[in-house]
Motif scaffolding. Structure first.
Motif, PDB file in Angstrom:
ATOM      1  N   ASP A  44      18.641  34.437  49.951  1.00  0.00           N
ATOM      2  CA  ASP A  44      19.923  35.041  50.308  1.00  0.00           C
ATOM      3  C   ASP A  44      20.895  33.919  50.648  1.00  0.00           C
ATOM      4  OD1 ASP A  44      22.001  36.592  51.226  1.00  0.00           O
ATOM      5  OD2 ASP A  44      21.089  36.961  53.188  1.00  0.00           O
TER       6      ASP A  44
ATOM      7  N   ALA B 290      20.271  38.222  40.431  1.00  0.00           N
ATOM      8  CA  ALA B 290      20.101  39.335  41.362  1.00  0.00           C
ATOM      9  C   ALA B 290      20.599  40.670  40.821  1.00  0.00           C
ATOM     10  CB  ALA B 290      20.812  39.029  42.679  1.00  0.00           C
ATOM     11  N   ASP B 291      21.399  40.654  39.763  1.00  0.00           N
ATOM     12  CA  ASP B 291      21.859  41.922  39.184  1.00  0.00           C
ATOM     13  C   ASP B 291      21.250  42.179  37.815  1.00  0.00           C
ATOM     14  OD1 ASP B 291      23.236  39.835  38.078  1.00  0.00           O
ATOM     15  OD2 ASP B 291      25.239  40.715  38.313  1.00  0.00           O
TER      16      ASP B 291
ATOM     17  N   ILE C   9      19.896  44.317  43.943  1.00  0.00           N
ATOM     18  CA  ILE C   9      18.666  43.525  44.060  1.00  0.00           C
ATOM     19  C   ILE C   9      17.382  44.358  44.091  1.00  0.00           C
ATOM     20  CG2 ILE C   9      18.520  43.300  46.582  1.00  0.00           C
ATOM     21  CD1 ILE C   9      17.990  40.243  45.996  1.00  0.00           C
TER      22      ILE C   9
ATOM     23  N   THR D 270      22.120  41.996  52.005  1.00  0.00           N
ATOM     24  CA  THR D 270      21.227  41.624  50.906  1.00  0.00           C
ATOM     25  C   THR D 270      19.810  41.331  51.387  1.00  0.00           C
ATOM     26  OG1 THR D 270      22.973  40.766  49.449  1.00  0.00           O
ATOM     27  CG2 THR D 270      20.779  39.842  49.169  1.00  0.00           C
TER      28      THR D 270
ATOM     29  N   ALA E 106      24.344  40.956  47.031  1.00  0.00           N
ATOM     30  CA  ALA E 106      23.707  41.683  45.930  1.00  0.00           C
ATOM     31  C   ALA E 106      22.909  42.886  46.414  1.00  0.00           C
ATOM     32  CB  ALA E 106      22.797  40.738  45.155  1.00  0.00           C
TER      33      ALA E 106
ATOM     34  N   ALA F 139      20.528  35.070  45.521  1.00  0.00           N
ATOM     35  CA  ALA F 139      21.341  36.283  45.685  1.00  0.00           C
ATOM     36  C   ALA F 139      22.458  36.064  46.694  1.00  0.00           C
ATOM     37  CB  ALA F 139      20.449  37.440  46.143  1.00  0.00           C
TER      38      ALA F 139
END
Length: 338
Positions: A39, A92-93, A19, A46, A15, A12
């Motif tokens: 991360d 992450a999305d 997330i 995030t 995000a 990520a």
């Protein structure tokens, strides 16, 4: 461990907005023993948002990188720091559809197992828990090397559907046995390269057409913002794959075709970069430096100009708008999913 436990890896960067949904969809699945968020030097919160998404089951861990290293490095770090026998990548999305792993583990006859991807436009996504995927047959099929490579050649004015977009569950034992990890030199096509190398080394890559993965399509996604040099690195990765001695000639022919396809895209992008940075004369010099440069550049520029001209004259349709929902692979609809 039961032998079907999965480590979900989420690389990520910036995000924080998306997330929590990704993490929740992973923790909801009974087969998920670990969720490892990496991360990748985000400039937003995030990491803290990811930790706040913990369900208290002890399955979530969050790693933080101080320097942005890209998804391949982040995923390899998560693989090294996890223990489950199976690995599943989740962007992450994006999110998993409920019951995804139950279908994929219905038969243990594979090293990689992927399901269909439902692509959902960001502005219509809404509540992810209410999204209903089309009911396609879950009958399995297996990808051979040539079919996989051919399935990663995009076509002009056709909605993208490369097989490298698939997000399979991966056997850790297969990766370890063959010394495979993500190529940390790639920031584009890292999934494609790993899958291709695995299939070349005998991986049984099973695909089912029923949907188990939801991908949110955003105009500003990281995957859509690759650099020109990333295309060159991907084409070079094909050349490295060609060095595998065991590849039959048909497989090598497919790889050469994919390499030319990516290399031509690189040459066109490089021409446009040079034109923007140093002017038309320098760009023309680059194009004329070799026939290998000139042909894809002329072809690409001509196609763009003709398309714009035809649209202006009303002789061609406007570029297709991304549909609200679509699937990566077409399938046979069923009245009920198995």
């Amino acid at each position: 461990m039961t032998g079907t436990e999965v480590c979900v890896i989420i690389a990520a960067r910036n995000a924080a907005r998306t997330i929590p949904v990704a993490i929740a969809s992973a923790l909801r699945e009974l087969e998920v023993a670990e969720v490892v968020v990496v991360d990748d030097a985000s400039t937003d919160d995030t990491a803290s948002v990811a930790r706040a998404a913990d369900d208290g089951s002890g399955r979530l861990s969050v790693m933080h990188l101080d320097i942005n290293r890209g998804p391949s490095f982040a995923r390899n770090a998560a693989i090294a720091g996890s223990r489950s026998p199976f690995i599943s990548i989740l962007d992450a999305d994006d999110f998993f559809l409920e019951g995804r792993f139950r279908k994929l583990f219905a038969r243990a006859d594979w090293d990689f197992a992927a399901d269909n991807i439902m692509l959902i436009r960001d502005d219509v996504a809404g509540d992810m828990t209410k999204i209903v995927a089309p009911r396609f047959s879950a009958d399995p099929e297996f990808l051979d090397f040539e079919r996989f490579i051919e399935g990663n050649i995009s076509r002009r004015r056709v909605q993208r559907g490369e097989l490298g977009f698939l997000k399979p569950v991966i056997s850790r034992a297969f990766l370890d046995r063959h010394g495979l990890r993500y190529d940390e030199g790639l920031r584009l096509g890292e999934d494609y390269e790993l899958y291709a190398r695995a299939v070349a080394q005998g991986a049984r890559f099973k695909v089912i057409r029923s949907c188990g993965y939801g991908a949110i399509v955003r105009p500003d996604s990281l995957s859509g913002r690759h650099k020109t040099q990333d295309l060159k690195r991907l084409a070079d990765a094909d050349l490295s794959l060609l060095e595998i001695d065991s590849l039959p000639e048909g497989s090598k022919a497919a790889l050469r075709k994919h390499e030319r396809h990516v290399r031509d895209k690189y040459r066109l992008r490089k021409f446009l970069d040079v034109k923007a940075e140093r002017g038309l004369a320098s760009a023309a010099a680059y194009a004329l430096a070799s026939q290998s440069n000139l042909i894809p550049i002329v072809r690409g520029v001509a196609a763009d100009k003709l398309e714009a001209l035809f649209r202006h004259a009303g002789l061609a349709s406007k570029p297709q708008q991304t549909p609200p929902f679509r699937v990566l692979m077409t399938g046979t609809r069923t009245a009920r999913e198995p």
